[in-house]
Design a protein around this motif. Structure first.
Motif, PDB file in Angstrom:
ATOM      1  N   PRO A 117       0.827  -1.211   0.000  1.00  0.00           N
ATOM      2  CA  PRO A 117       0.000   0.000   0.000  1.00  0.00           C
ATOM      3  C   PRO A 117       0.861   1.261   0.000  1.00  0.00           C
ATOM      4  O   PRO A 117       1.984   1.266   0.487  1.00  0.00           O
ATOM      5  N   LEU A 151       0.128   5.816   0.088  1.00  0.00           N
ATOM      6  CA  LEU A 151      -0.841   6.906   0.159  1.00  0.00           C
ATOM      7  C   LEU A 151      -0.738   7.780  -1.081  1.00  0.00           C
ATOM      8  O   LEU A 151       0.353   8.212  -1.466  1.00  0.00           O
ATOM      9  N   GLU A 152      -1.866   8.033  -1.728  1.00  0.00           N
ATOM     10  CA  GLU A 152      -1.918   8.904  -2.893  1.00  0.00           C
ATOM     11  C   GLU A 152      -3.112   9.831  -2.736  1.00  0.00           C
ATOM     12  O   GLU A 152      -4.271   9.394  -2.826  1.00  0.00           O
ATOM     13  N   GLU A 153      -2.825  11.094  -2.447  1.00  0.00           N
ATOM     14  CA  GLU A 153      -3.859  12.094  -2.200  1.00  0.00           C
ATOM     15  C   GLU A 153      -4.815  11.650  -1.105  1.00  0.00           C
ATOM     16  O   GLU A 153      -6.037  11.791  -1.210  1.00  0.00           O
ATOM     17  N   GLY A 154      -4.238  11.082  -0.061  1.00  0.00           N
ATOM     18  CA  GLY A 154      -5.016  10.669   1.088  1.00  0.00           C
ATOM     19  C   GLY A 154      -5.678   9.317   0.964  1.00  0.00           C
ATOM     20  O   GLY A 154      -6.266   8.820   1.949  1.00  0.00           O
ATOM     21  N   GLU A 155      -5.600   8.689  -0.204  1.00  0.00           N
ATOM     22  CA  GLU A 155      -6.191   7.376  -0.418  1.00  0.00           C
ATOM     23  C   GLU A 155      -5.104   6.300  -0.399  1.00  0.00           C
ATOM     24  O   GLU A 155      -3.979   6.533  -0.857  1.00  0.00           O
ATOM     25  N   VAL A 156      -5.464   5.128   0.139  1.00  0.00           N
ATOM     26  CA  VAL A 156      -4.540   3.998   0.151  1.00  0.00           C
ATOM     27  C   VAL A 156      -4.699   3.240  -1.167  1.00  0.00           C
ATOM     28  O   VAL A 156      -5.787   2.724  -1.470  1.00  0.00           O
ATOM     29  N   VAL A 157      -3.615   3.176  -1.937  1.00  0.00           N
ATOM     30  CA  VAL A 157      -3.636   2.476  -3.222  1.00  0.00           C
ATOM     31  C   VAL A 157      -2.477   1.481  -3.264  1.00  0.00           C
ATOM     32  O   VAL A 157      -1.535   1.560  -2.476  1.00  0.00           O
ATOM     33  N   ASP A 173      -6.272   1.424  10.238  1.00  0.00           N
ATOM     34  CA  ASP A 173      -7.621   1.914  10.515  1.00  0.00           C
ATOM     35  C   ASP A 173      -8.696   0.860  10.316  1.00  0.00           C
ATOM     36  O   ASP A 173      -9.878   1.181  10.182  1.00  0.00           O
ATOM     37  N   TRP A 210      -4.936  -5.934   4.244  1.00  0.00           N
ATOM     38  CA  TRP A 210      -4.270  -5.661   2.974  1.00  0.00           C
ATOM     39  C   TRP A 210      -3.384  -6.850   2.635  1.00  0.00           C
ATOM     40  O   TRP A 210      -2.625  -7.328   3.469  1.00  0.00           O
TER      41      TRP A 210
END
Length: 414
Positions: free
Chosen positions: A52, A54-60, A160, A164
């Motif tokens: 994982p 973080l990309e702009e606050g999203e987990v990708v 959170d 994953w």
């Protein structure tokens, strides 16, 4: 690749691998398609970790496609280079560290042919003193966090909530490369190579030892095999061993464990690498095994410190804990090398001064001479080419008593 504090190294064969090739300079990238069935009938799924981020606050997820690289050379002489780049074995090291920016392993294939063309050391084909300059060269990237040993998908909890999945598919990736090469030599060359050189840096050093039986099973007639393990001294904690390398470990390392090396896993963390050297050394007496490290390798010290303090990440970069781990690591590493030398007749080590990690694809490969004045490139060349004679530079070489770096020891600098 430079290692920083935040990023360490750091179907059938014909249809399964279905290579798409793009070149820059003289390297070619080969994308390994998945899944496939290998020649032993085992279902393989080459992949990168899918870590994982973080990309702009999203987990990708990071890119999971696996690829390797080939540079043309004399097919009678084959170099396989296993890259390194950290490791992970629990939620803290596989997930939390990645999301916090403290990445402890390379999660995807980000090398390019142009980047590889700039590598030094064993890849420098312009140097007359490089004994591998004419070899057919194969570079195996590392992106699975499992020392090239894994064959399992493992789910870890997210901070959170939820899970994953990390694809610990390092061994499957190696098998994909070996199947490709076996097919190439059978159908394009018409005969196996006369010489195979395995070089593993950092995590890759464990990979060359673990995957050695799989290699010789695909090239059974090749007796001239040489192995260099670069900065992979196997000083790991019992906790890491139990979590990742036991029969039910998160990497699945024992799911494909070859019977030839199974005994090396019986005696726990401290004896794993010496056991692999010893088992392979006596099983393959015509092969030669070399091991290189610097006496206070800062990256190996860091991972030993991390694995000894999994539940206390605040200690991972703490100078006091790093110093204590460094003193323990260097003591155990030296004892391991001397013990292996006494029990494995076709093994030699090179213990160099300082704390820098890895040497095999850097220019230092040609200038290193801190182990009793023996030049590393001569030591390596004699391992590959020279007969067993008195006066060979391929002998156990040590920096003792001058192993500390001239500028002083600082294990907090990575």
């Amino acid at each position: 690749m430079e290692v920083s504090r935040l990023t360490l190294c750091a179907l059938l064969v014909a249809t399964a691998l279905a290579p798409h090739v793009a070149s820059a300079d003289d390297w070619q990238r080969i994308d390994a398609a998945a899944p496939f069935v290998d020649t032993d009938g085992v279902f393989r799924t080459p992949a990168c970790s899918g870590s994982p981020r973080l990309e702009e606050g999203e987990v990708v997820a990071t890119d999971t496609d696996y690829a390797f690289f080939v540079r043309d050379g004399d097919p009678a002489r084959l170099l396989l280079f296993f890259d390194g780049g950290g490791a992970c074995w629990d939620a803290g090291t596989c997930i939390d560290a990645a999301l916090d920016g403290d990445v402890l392993y390379y999660p995807e294939v980000d090398e390019t042919p142009a980047e590889l063309a700039g590598f030094g050391g064993v890849f420098d084909i312009d140097r007359a003193d490089n004994p591998l300059r004419d070899h057919l060269q194969v570079y195996l990237p590392y992106c699975t966090g499992d020392l090239h040993l894994g064959a399992r998908d493992t789910s870890y909890p997210l901070p959170d909530g939820g899970d994953w999945t990390i694809y610990h598919r390092g061994h499957d990736n190696v098998i994909a490369v070996l199947e490709y090469l076996a097919d190439y030599y059978a159908n394009e060359v018409g005969e196996p190579p006369e010489e195979i050189v395995l070089v593993g840096a950092s995590a890759g050093g464990y990979g060359v030892l673990y995957n050695y039986p799989a290699l010789v099973q695909r090239f059974p007639g090749v007796e001239r095999v040489r192995v260099l393990v670069d900065s992979s001294n196997g000083v790991i904690s019992e906790d890491l061993f139990e979590r990742a390398l036991e029969a039910d470990g998160v990497w699945g390392a024992q799911e494909n464990l070859d019977p030839e090396i199974a005994s090396a896993f019986d005696d726990g963390a401290g004896q794993l690498v010496p056991g692999l050297f010893n088992t392979l050394g006596w099983q393959y007496p015509d092969a030669r095994f070399g091991q290189y490290t610097r006496a206070y390798d800062a990256v190996q010290v860091l991972f030993f410190n991390v694995s000894s303090n999994l539940g206390n990440p605040e200690r991972w970069f703490d100078p006091v804990y790093l110093l204590l781990s460094g003193l323990e690591w260097t003591t155990r590493a030296r004892a391991s090398m001397w013990g292996t030398a006494f029990t494995t007749w076709n093994y030699r080590f090179y213990l160099a001064q300082g704390q820098t990690h890895m040497v095999s694809f850097y220019d230092d490969f040609f200038s290193e001479d801190t182990a009793g004045g023996i030049e590393l490139v001569d030591w390596f060349s004699d391992m590959i080419e020279r007969r067993w004679t008195f006066g060979s530079d391929w002998r156990n070489a040590s920096c003792v008593p001058a192993c500390l770096p001239p500028e002083g020891l600082d294990l907090t600098t990575l």
